[in-house]
Design an enzyme around this catalytic site. Sequence first.
Site, PDB file in Angstrom:
ATOM      1  N   ASP A 329      44.948  29.198  38.241  1.00 26.66           N
ATOM      2  CA  ASP A 329      45.630  29.989  39.263  1.00 26.66           C
ATOM      3  C   ASP A 329      46.931  29.284  39.613  1.00 26.66           C
ATOM      4  O   ASP A 329      46.930  28.096  39.925  1.00 26.66           O
ATOM      5  CB  ASP A 329      44.737  30.105  40.510  1.00 26.66           C
ATOM      6  CG  ASP A 329      45.172  31.203  41.469  1.00 26.66           C
ATOM      7  OD1 ASP A 329      46.384  31.450  41.560  1.00 26.66           O
ATOM      8  OD2 ASP A 329      44.302  31.799  42.124  1.00 26.66           O
ATOM      9  N   ARG A 331      49.104  30.590  41.951  1.00 27.81           N
ATOM     10  CA  ARG A 331      49.637  31.180  43.189  1.00 27.81           C
ATOM     11  C   ARG A 331      49.907  30.127  44.254  1.00 27.81           C
ATOM     12  O   ARG A 331      50.761  30.310  45.102  1.00 27.81           O
ATOM     13  CB  ARG A 331      48.663  32.233  43.732  1.00 27.81           C
ATOM     14  CG  ARG A 331      48.654  33.490  42.925  1.00 27.81           C
ATOM     15  CD  ARG A 331      47.611  34.455  43.427  1.00 27.81           C
ATOM     16  NE  ARG A 331      46.257  33.954  43.210  1.00 27.81           N
ATOM     17  CZ  ARG A 331      45.158  34.588  43.590  1.00 27.81           C
ATOM     18  NH1 ARG A 331      45.260  35.753  44.216  1.00 27.81           N
ATOM     19  NH2 ARG A 331      43.976  34.089  43.346  1.00 27.81           N
TER      20      ARG A 331
END
Length: 418
Positions: A329, A331
């Site tokens: 991930d 983000r």
Amino acid sequence: MSRSNRTEHIRLTSHPEPGGKAAFPIQWGAADARARGPIVGTVSRAQDRNVIGSHGGSYAVYRALAVSAGALDPIRRPDLTNTFPAATIGPFPQWSDPEKIVALDPWGHLVAENFRKEIAEGADIRPSIAVTRARLDLPEIRGALVAKRLKPDGEVVHANGSVSVVKIAIDPVWYLPGLAKRFGASETELRRTLFEQTAGMFPELVTRPDMKVFLPPIGGTTVYLFGDVAKLPDHRTRITCRVHDECNGSDVFGSDICTCRPYLIHGIEESARGAQEGGLGLVVYNRKEGRALGEVTKFLVYNARKRQEDGDAAAAYFERTECVAGVQDARFQQLMPDTIHWLGLKRIDRFLSMSDMKYDALTGQGIDIVERVPIPLELIPADAHVEIAAKKAAGYYAEEIPTAKDLTDTVGRSLEKY
């Protein structure tokens, strides 16, 4: 556009202007807009530039194409008449705390008001935030009216199912020293990595330590406020909030492999209900497609998940992403709380998210979260049970922690079609 407005001379910005004094110095975290100074990232008067990059986020490249095609005058300045915000936002104490906001310009919607004189004298100072009013028209909200989960009140929710909102667009404005601190890196290390990983697209990152602000060519954030925005300064106001990261396939086209649109709609419905009950609803929509890895990578991961030997499985959900992208991930929610700080909020009463990353980022920035609200099970599409089971197993918030048998049964049911 007359091509005579273009010049054959290329002006490099890798070194300071002769004389060494910036036309518009920036003092990040100053108490008011004029003391802080404007953000000037345009090329119409290159001597005024005080930041790395240019306005418009990811759309700066399209602007360059328009100039190249002869459709846009490269020295044209926008006429900001009547573009002022449709609702009053701030100022709030967080705006003058350099520890609270490092990823956006808190004064970015008040450019025309605070720098009217400079603009009149020819300075190309542009807003990085715009505030308007609109109505959302979603079939699921009309369904909520039919099911009597919502009732029209004529102010927030209307009889035809539309929902009134204040809509705010925010372009990224990065204060590099503060950004580096958020990520636990030195400013020098951050600058060098940004320079190298964009193939040297912004040489000022490594040649201009005097420029502390960067306008990255990435997508920004849209905020949707439900209810009376004048209640923002009142810390007794009950806040319902959904922080949502972009998922075009689900959010727009309704793809059923994930829970994104159902959770987004759930956030909108709950935000509208919270506003009707006298509070404020808030949906923060961040452009971070495919866990900020991009849609191409996301679709490759979909293929890898469904074609693996044992089929799509919760146990390998994150691993498949890492195999393709090198990271599970990207983000990294460290910058996400800045929008909440910009709105002057210190507490979220109902946080409509199961993400531990979002929760930890907000609480780590001193924002209290009273209640966490998971997605209702009935809203999870059949093909998305693998995702939700994997996230619960990875530590995402759930009101009831599933047992290993629960996960096996859930995943098994979702894979029956295969």
